[in-house]
Motif scaffolding. Structure first.
Motif, mmCIF file in Angstrom:
data_model
loop_
_atom_site.group_PDB
_atom_site.id
_atom_site.type_symbol
_atom_site.label_atom_id
_atom_site.label_comp_id
_atom_site.label_asym_id
_atom_site.label_seq_id
_atom_site.Cartn_x
_atom_site.Cartn_y
_atom_site.Cartn_z
ATOM 1 N N VAL A 40 3.091 -11.399 5.382
ATOM 2 C CA VAL A 40 4.338 -11.806 6.022
ATOM 3 C C VAL A 40 4.778 -13.130 5.417
ATOM 4 C CG1 VAL A 40 5.370 -12.506 8.223
ATOM 5 C CG2 VAL A 40 3.664 -10.678 8.178
ATOM 6 N N VAL A 42 7.772 -16.132 6.006
ATOM 7 C CA VAL A 42 8.853 -16.655 6.843
ATOM 8 C C VAL A 42 9.165 -18.083 6.413
ATOM 9 C CG1 VAL A 42 8.263 -15.227 8.853
ATOM 10 C CG2 VAL A 42 7.316 -17.531 8.665
ATOM 11 N N ASN A 43 10.355 -18.536 6.784
ATOM 12 C CA ASN A 43 10.715 -19.931 6.560
ATOM 13 C C ASN A 43 9.818 -20.792 7.453
ATOM 14 O OD1 ASN A 43 12.153 -22.095 5.567
ATOM 15 N ND2 ASN A 43 13.874 -21.837 6.952
ATOM 16 N N LEU A 74 4.873 -12.226 14.564
ATOM 17 C CA LEU A 74 4.758 -12.047 13.114
ATOM 18 C C LEU A 74 5.284 -10.690 12.652
ATOM 19 C CD1 LEU A 74 1.277 -13.663 12.458
ATOM 20 C CD2 LEU A 74 3.497 -14.457 11.605
ATOM 21 N N ASP A 76 8.064 -9.126 13.500
ATOM 22 C CA ASP A 76 9.502 -9.092 13.216
ATOM 23 C C ASP A 76 10.195 -10.451 13.284
ATOM 24 O OD1 ASP A 76 9.642 -9.602 15.931
ATOM 25 O OD2 ASP A 76 10.473 -7.643 16.451
ATOM 26 N N GLY A 77 9.471 -11.510 13.640
ATOM 27 C CA GLY A 77 10.034 -12.855 13.653
ATOM 28 C C GLY A 77 10.739 -13.258 14.934
ATOM 29 N N LEU A 87 12.896 -16.013 13.449
ATOM 30 C CA LEU A 87 12.577 -16.700 12.198
ATOM 31 C C LEU A 87 13.253 -16.004 11.027
ATOM 32 C CD1 LEU A 87 8.738 -17.237 12.619
ATOM 33 C CD2 LEU A 87 10.587 -18.872 13.078
ATOM 34 N N ARG A 88 13.568 -16.784 10.007
ATOM 35 C CA ARG A 88 14.080 -16.197 8.772
ATOM 36 C C ARG A 88 12.895 -15.622 8.021
ATOM 37 N NH1 ARG A 88 18.804 -18.163 5.114
ATOM 38 N NH2 ARG A 88 18.760 -16.487 3.591
ATOM 39 N N ARG A 89 12.974 -14.339 7.734
ATOM 40 C CA ARG A 89 11.907 -13.648 7.014
ATOM 41 C C ARG A 89 12.335 -13.429 5.568
ATOM 42 N NH1 ARG A 89 8.117 -10.810 9.915
ATOM 43 N NH2 ARG A 89 8.249 -9.053 8.509
#
Length: 117
Positions: A40, A42-43, A74, A76-77, A87-89
């Motif tokens: 994963v 993410v930003n 985690l 899908d954010g 979250l930006r993924r």
């Protein structure tokens, strides 16, 4: 849709379940971890407090913000039990054992950068 560029990060073997690693990629702070055997990306920025999520904990499939305890799934954010934005993924792929992450071709603005508190 914004243009994205793929960047090699390193060996997939170094991305551990429940452990965060941060990589500067095209100006972005990308947090990588492994969740249910998937990598994963993410930003590394809490959408609520702009803190670095990498200084928080990963528990039961969620990233926890070190400042206010906001939890992000985690898978899908999305924010668990809160009204904060997801979250930006970033897209992730693995090629010959090397992890690659796609980030926007343009560097992040201030609203996408983590703040050290």
């Amino acid at each position: 849709m914004e243009e994205q560029v793929w960047h090699p990060i390193g060996s997939a073997d170094h991305i551990a379940e429940g452990q965060a690693s941060v990589h500067a990629v095209g100006g972005w702070q990308v947090l990588l971890t492994r969740h249910e055997d998937a990598i994963v990306a993410v930003n590394d920025r809490c959408t609520h407090a702009a803190a670095r999520l990498s200084t928080g904990r990963i528990r039961r499939g969620a990233l926890m913000c070190p400042l206010h305890g906001a939890r992000f799934d985690l898978a899908d954010g999305h924010c668990i039990g809160g009204a904060y934005p997801a979250l930006r993924r970033f897209p992730v792929r693995e090629s010959d054992g090397v992890v690659e992450v796609a980030v926007p071709a343009t560097p992040p603005g201030m609203d996408e950068m983590p703040v050290d508190h």
